[in-house]
Design a protein around this motif. Structure first.
Motif, PDB file in Angstrom:
ATOM      1  N   ASN A 104       0.815  -1.213   0.000  1.00 23.91           N
ATOM      2  CA  ASN A 104       0.000   0.000   0.000  1.00 23.91           C
ATOM      3  C   ASN A 104       0.847   1.262   0.000  1.00 23.91           C
ATOM      4  O   ASN A 104       2.061   1.213   0.239  1.00 23.91           O
ATOM      5  CB  ASN A 104      -0.947   0.008   1.206  1.00 23.91           C
ATOM      6  N   ILE A 105       0.173   2.375  -0.271  1.00 31.34           N
ATOM      7  CA  ILE A 105       0.773   3.699  -0.128  1.00 31.34           C
ATOM      8  C   ILE A 105      -0.082   4.508   0.830  1.00 31.34           C
ATOM      9  O   ILE A 105      -1.255   4.204   1.065  1.00 31.34           O
ATOM     10  CB  ILE A 105       0.893   4.445  -1.479  1.00 31.34           C
ATOM     11  N   VAL A 106       0.500   5.559   1.387  1.00 34.92           N
ATOM     12  CA  VAL A 106      -0.224   6.533   2.193  1.00 34.92           C
ATOM     13  C   VAL A 106      -0.274   7.820   1.383  1.00 34.92           C
ATOM     14  O   VAL A 106       0.763   8.283   0.887  1.00 34.92           O
ATOM     15  CB  VAL A 106       0.468   6.767   3.548  1.00 34.92           C
ATOM     16  N   ALA A 107      -1.467   8.396   1.218  1.00 31.94           N
ATOM     17  CA  ALA A 107      -1.627   9.564   0.359  1.00 31.94           C
ATOM     18  C   ALA A 107      -2.423  10.656   1.047  1.00 31.94           C
ATOM     19  O   ALA A 107      -3.264  10.393   1.913  1.00 31.94           O
ATOM     20  CB  ALA A 107      -2.318   9.172  -0.949  1.00 31.94           C
ATOM     21  N   SER A 108      -2.158  11.875   0.644  1.00 26.48           N
ATOM     22  CA  SER A 108      -2.924  13.022   1.142  1.00 26.48           C
ATOM     23  C   SER A 108      -4.387  12.881   0.754  1.00 26.48           C
ATOM     24  O   SER A 108      -4.719  12.406  -0.338  1.00 26.48           O
ATOM     25  CB  SER A 108      -2.356  14.311   0.549  1.00 26.48           C
ATOM     26  N   ASN A 109      -5.280  13.327   1.639  1.00 25.17           N
ATOM     27  CA  ASN A 109      -6.707  13.325   1.301  1.00 25.17           C
ATOM     28  C   ASN A 109      -7.119  14.583   0.540  1.00 25.17           C
ATOM     29  O   ASN A 109      -8.297  14.785   0.266  1.00 25.17           O
ATOM     30  CB  ASN A 109      -7.565  13.164   2.559  1.00 25.17           C
ATOM     31  N   ARG A 110      -6.128  15.426   0.204  1.00 30.44           N
ATOM     32  CA  ARG A 110      -6.417  16.647  -0.540  1.00 30.44           C
ATOM     33  C   ARG A 110      -5.843  16.558  -1.960  1.00 30.44           C
ATOM     34  O   ARG A 110      -5.193  17.476  -2.437  1.00 30.44           O
ATOM     35  CB  ARG A 110      -5.830  17.862   0.160  1.00 30.44           C
ATOM     36  N   LEU A 111      -6.067  15.458  -2.639  1.00 29.17           N
ATOM     37  CA  LEU A 111      -5.545  15.261  -3.986  1.00 29.17           C
ATOM     38  C   LEU A 111      -6.599  15.581  -5.032  1.00 29.17           C
ATOM     39  O   LEU A 111      -7.797  15.623  -4.752  1.00 29.17           O
ATOM     40  CB  LEU A 111      -5.088  13.816  -4.173  1.00 29.17           C
ATOM     41  N   TYR A 112      -6.137  15.757  -6.261  1.00 31.63           N
ATOM     42  CA  TYR A 112      -7.018  15.874  -7.421  1.00 31.63           C
ATOM     43  C   TYR A 112      -7.970  14.680  -7.456  1.00 31.63           C
ATOM     44  O   TYR A 112      -7.570  13.544  -7.185  1.00 31.63           O
ATOM     45  CB  TYR A 112      -6.161  15.941  -8.684  1.00 31.63           C
ATOM     46  N   GLY A 113      -9.233  14.925  -7.815  1.00 28.35           N
ATOM     47  CA  GLY A 113     -10.243  13.875  -7.775  1.00 28.35           C
ATOM     48  C   GLY A 113      -9.894  12.660  -8.610  1.00 28.35           C
ATOM     49  O   GLY A 113     -10.153  11.513  -8.204  1.00 28.35           O
ATOM     50  N   GLY A 114      -9.305  12.868  -9.780  1.00 27.16           N
ATOM     51  CA  GLY A 114      -8.913  11.739 -10.620  1.00 27.16           C
ATOM     52  C   GLY A 114      -7.841  10.881  -9.971  1.00 27.16           C
ATOM     53  O   GLY A 114      -7.823   9.654 -10.135  1.00 27.16           O
ATOM     54  N   THR A 115      -6.953  11.525  -9.205  1.00 33.00           N
ATOM     55  CA  THR A 115      -5.921  10.778  -8.497  1.00 33.00           C
ATOM     56  C   THR A 115      -6.524   9.986  -7.350  1.00 33.00           C
ATOM     57  O   THR A 115      -6.141   8.827  -7.101  1.00 33.00           O
ATOM     58  CB  THR A 115      -4.834  11.733  -7.973  1.00 33.00           C
ATOM     59  N   ILE A 116      -7.471  10.591  -6.632  1.00 37.55           N
ATOM     60  CA  ILE A 116      -8.154   9.863  -5.562  1.00 37.55           C
ATOM     61  C   ILE A 116      -8.833   8.615  -6.120  1.00 37.55           C
ATOM     62  O   ILE A 116      -8.764   7.525  -5.544  1.00 37.55           O
ATOM     63  CB  ILE A 116      -9.164  10.772  -4.848  1.00 37.55           C
ATOM     64  N   THR A 117      -9.486   8.760  -7.270  1.00 33.42           N
ATOM     65  CA  THR A 117     -10.141   7.603  -7.886  1.00 33.42           C
ATOM     66  C   THR A 117      -9.118   6.560  -8.319  1.00 33.42           C
ATOM     67  O   THR A 117      -9.302   5.353  -8.106  1.00 33.42           O
ATOM     68  CB  THR A 117     -10.980   8.038  -9.098  1.00 33.42           C
ATOM     69  N   GLN A 118      -8.022   7.010  -8.930  1.00 34.16           N
ATOM     70  CA  GLN A 118      -6.980   6.065  -9.351  1.00 34.16           C
ATOM     71  C   GLN A 118      -6.437   5.289  -8.151  1.00 34.16           C
ATOM     72  O   GLN A 118      -6.249   4.074  -8.220  1.00 34.16           O
ATOM     73  CB  GLN A 118      -5.838   6.818 -10.045  1.00 34.16           C
ATOM     74  N   PHE A 119      -6.222   5.987  -7.037  1.00 34.57           N
ATOM     75  CA  PHE A 119      -5.622   5.350  -5.865  1.00 34.57           C
ATOM     76  C   PHE A 119      -6.635   4.563  -5.031  1.00 34.57           C
ATOM     77  O   PHE A 119      -6.263   3.599  -4.358  1.00 34.57           O
ATOM     78  CB  PHE A 119      -4.947   6.400  -4.980  1.00 34.57           C
ATOM     79  N   SER A 120      -7.881   4.964  -5.041  1.00 40.14           N
ATOM     80  CA  SER A 120      -8.873   4.273  -4.213  1.00 40.14           C
ATOM     81  C   SER A 120      -9.572   3.146  -4.962  1.00 40.14           C
ATOM     82  O   SER A 120     -10.102   2.220  -4.337  1.00 40.14           O
ATOM     83  CB  SER A 120      -9.920   5.263  -3.696  1.00 40.14           C
ATOM     84  N   GLN A 121      -9.584   3.204  -6.287  1.00 41.59           N
ATOM     85  CA  GLN A 121     -10.316   2.211  -7.065  1.00 41.59           C
ATOM     86  C   GLN A 121      -9.412   1.440  -8.037  1.00 41.59           C
ATOM     87  O   GLN A 121      -9.274   0.233  -7.943  1.00 41.59           O
ATOM     88  CB  GLN A 121     -11.451   2.885  -7.853  1.00 41.59           C
ATOM     89  N   SER A 122      -8.783   2.169  -8.962  1.00 39.32           N
ATOM     90  CA  SER A 122      -8.099   1.497 -10.076  1.00 39.32           C
ATOM     91  C   SER A 122      -6.918   0.649  -9.634  1.00 39.32           C
ATOM     92  O   SER A 122      -6.706  -0.453 -10.150  1.00 39.32           O
ATOM     93  CB  SER A 122      -7.644   2.531 -11.116  1.00 39.32           C
ATOM     94  N   ILE A 123      -6.113   1.140  -8.685  1.00 38.22           N
ATOM     95  CA  ILE A 123      -4.923   0.365  -8.312  1.00 38.22           C
ATOM     96  C   ILE A 123      -5.277  -0.906  -7.543  1.00 38.22           C
ATOM     97  O   ILE A 123      -4.430  -1.792  -7.386  1.00 38.22           O
ATOM     98  CB  ILE A 123      -3.909   1.217  -7.526  1.00 38.22           C
ATOM     99  N   LYS A 124      -6.527  -1.005  -7.081  1.00 40.55           N
ATOM    100  CA  LYS A 124      -6.959  -2.257  -6.445  1.00 40.55           C
ATOM    101  C   LYS A 124      -6.842  -3.431  -7.404  1.00 40.55           C
ATOM    102  O   LYS A 124      -6.654  -4.575  -6.984  1.00 40.55           O
ATOM    103  CB  LYS A 124      -8.408  -2.135  -5.977  1.00 40.55           C
ATOM    104  N   ARG A 125      -6.978  -3.146  -8.700  1.00 42.38           N
ATOM    105  CA  ARG A 125      -6.905  -4.220  -9.689  1.00 42.38           C
ATOM    106  C   ARG A 125      -5.502  -4.813  -9.784  1.00 42.38           C
ATOM    107  O   ARG A 125      -5.314  -5.909 -10.305  1.00 42.38           O
ATOM    108  CB  ARG A 125      -7.356  -3.701 -11.051  1.00 42.38           C
ATOM    109  N   PHE A 126      -4.498  -4.066  -9.309  1.00 42.02           N
ATOM    110  CA  PHE A 126      -3.140  -4.589  -9.228  1.00 42.02           C
ATOM    111  C   PHE A 126      -2.883  -5.263  -7.881  1.00 42.02           C
ATOM    112  O   PHE A 126      -1.784  -5.785  -7.653  1.00 42.02           O
ATOM    113  CB  PHE A 126      -2.110  -3.472  -9.401  1.00 42.02           C
ATOM    114  N   GLY A 127      -3.872  -5.203  -6.992  1.00 39.35           N
ATOM    115  CA  GLY A 127      -3.666  -5.706  -5.643  1.00 39.35           C
ATOM    116  C   GLY A 127      -2.999  -4.705  -4.728  1.00 39.35           C
ATOM    117  O   GLY A 127      -2.560  -5.045  -3.620  1.00 39.35           O
ATOM    118  N   TRP A 128      -2.901  -3.432  -5.166  1.00 35.74           N
ATOM    119  CA  TRP A 128      -2.304  -2.379  -4.354  1.00 35.74           C
ATOM    120  C   TRP A 128      -3.391  -1.689  -3.533  1.00 35.74           C
ATOM    121  O   TRP A 128      -4.561  -1.671  -3.914  1.00 35.74           O
ATOM    122  CB  TRP A 128      -1.609  -1.327  -5.211  1.00 35.74           C
TER     123      TRP A 128
END
Length: 428
Positions: A104-128
């Protein structure tokens, strides 16, 4: 490559781009070619084995893109850089050597919305996985880091609310945990902020924005500081352990400060294929030539417009850390003395409906899903760029229903204010 003995403005024009040795061309040629002729079989074998540096195939390396990589690495103070097809591609390219299933990574909760989606949804498909935290709470950041955490991710100045991150404080936490800090420097650019000097390991950009500055290119880049010891633990086997695809090559042992950069090309671009095209690289090189001229005007105009909006009774609040009223004003002055860029948000009386109506009535501002253009741009983030987030996530990232995001360009600030004035009247 140029050195820090020359000023930033000079390096923005010259770094990475000597006259073309074949023709003497002063501007960097666009090498619009897919492949490159090898001198002989030994030359080809050495290139593929990473025993020799050169050009093989434009999915991996291209002279025009290479010139851009050299310039950006120089301006950011990095050991090397890898350009790719977009800012989102750069984020995945940066994480790729670090991550694996279950990590996993630790990320700021004040990111661009597309980045939040990439990190909260899309990277799950890699198991991250990703844990979002408030970076103003150091104890929360430390508590979020566990044995499977491989990086901390933040933006130097956040999109959309212009929150300035205390990079040195977060870098200290990352160092203590033995993990890299990745900083998205898109909104600040190296003109306003050099995260590597503040302790960042990796810097990413969406080159689509201020670095190109004219709305013509989609591109990204990962810059490596060259300072992280990838072999200090067993957390980063892609860089420290033998690589099966290169006959057991250990990237960090063999390549030292350039290990991450070479991995990004030899593994990342080779296997993920998120290549930047040479024409896009050429446009970005030309854009960077005027970066030091454009950014002060963006900063000056944004400050003037923000001050005007803050004084307007039709406006509820303005999120711009250049304002004395901002809770982050002192931090911005300390860490970003040249200014906090041209992007900020403001809230309207009348809520969601008023915000949407204002956007629809602006004449000079262009309503587009972009930022960092020489033109002034506007968008209602809650219904567009951040629409995929929950209401709680929208508010946390500074994109509530009554919030409008402005990307202030280089026009006459008085004209921008006049346009906002008439649109506010129509919205209220």
């Amino acid at each position: 490559m140029m050195t820090d003995q020359l000023g930033f403005d000079t390096r923005a024009v010259h770094a990475g781009t000597p006259a073309d040795p074949a023709t003497g061309a002063r501007q960097v040629p666009i090498y619009q070619t897919t492949a490159y002729v090898f001198r002989d079989a030994e030359h080809a074998a050495n290139l593929f084995a990473l025993k020799e540096v050169g050009f093989i195939y434009s999915r991996l390396t291209n002279p025009t893109v290479g010139a851009l990589q050299a310039r950006i690495a120089d301006l950011e103070g990095g050991a090397g850089a890898v350009c790719c097809s977009s800012g989102h591609a750069a984020q995945i390219l940066a994480l790729f050597p670090l991550m694996g299933p279950g990590l996993n990574i630790v990320a700021s909760n004040r990111l661009y919305g597309g980045t939040i989606t990439q990190f909260s949804q899309s990277i799950k498909r890699f198991g991250w996985g990703c844990k979002f935290v408030d970076l103003d709470d150091p104890e929360a950041v430390k508590a979020a880091i566990d044995d499977d955490t491989r990086a901390i991710f933040c933006e130097s100045i956040s999109n959309p609310a212009g929150y300035p991150t205390d990079i040195p404080a977060i870098a200290a936490i990352a160092d203590a945990a033995g993990i890299p800090l990745i900083v998205d420097n898109t909104l600040a650019t190296p003109y306003l902020c050099r995260p590597i000097e503040m302790g960042a390991t990796l810097v990413v950009h969406s080159l689509t924005k201020y670095m190109t500055g004219n709305g013509t290119v989609t591109g990204g880049v990962v810059v490596d500081s060259g300072r992280f010891d990838w072999s200090a633990s067993d957390k980063f086997p892609s860089l420290s352990a033998p690589e099966p695809a290169y006959h057991g090559l250990q990237f960090h042992k063999a390549l030292g400060p350039m290990a991450f950069t070479f991995h990004g090309i030899a593994i990342g671009l080779r296997d993920l294929g998120m290549t930047m095209n040479p024409q896009g690289a050429h446009y970005t090189l030309m854009g960077i030539e005027t970066l030091a001229l454009r950014m002060p005007r963006h900063v000056e105009n944004a400050q003037k417009v923000a001050e005007w909006l803050e004084a307007d009774p039709r406006v509820t609040s303005v999120s711009h850390s250049g304002l004395a009223s901002s809770p982050w004003h002192d931090r911005a002055k300390r860490l970003y003395p040249k200014g906090v860029g041209g992007l900020f948000t403001f809230s309207l009386k009348g809520g969601y409906d008023a915000a949407v109506k204002l956007v629809g009535n602006l004449k000079l501002f262009s309503h587009v899903a972009n930022l960092g253009d020489a033109r002034s741009l506007v968008i209602h983030s809650a219904s567009t760029t951040h629409s995929q987030l929950s209401d709680e996530q929208k508010i946390a990232s500074g994109a509530g229903p009554d919030v409008v995001r402005l990307s202030i360009g280089v026009e006459d600030a008085d004209d921008l204010i006049a346009d906002l004035d008439q649109a506010l009247s129509a919205a209220s």
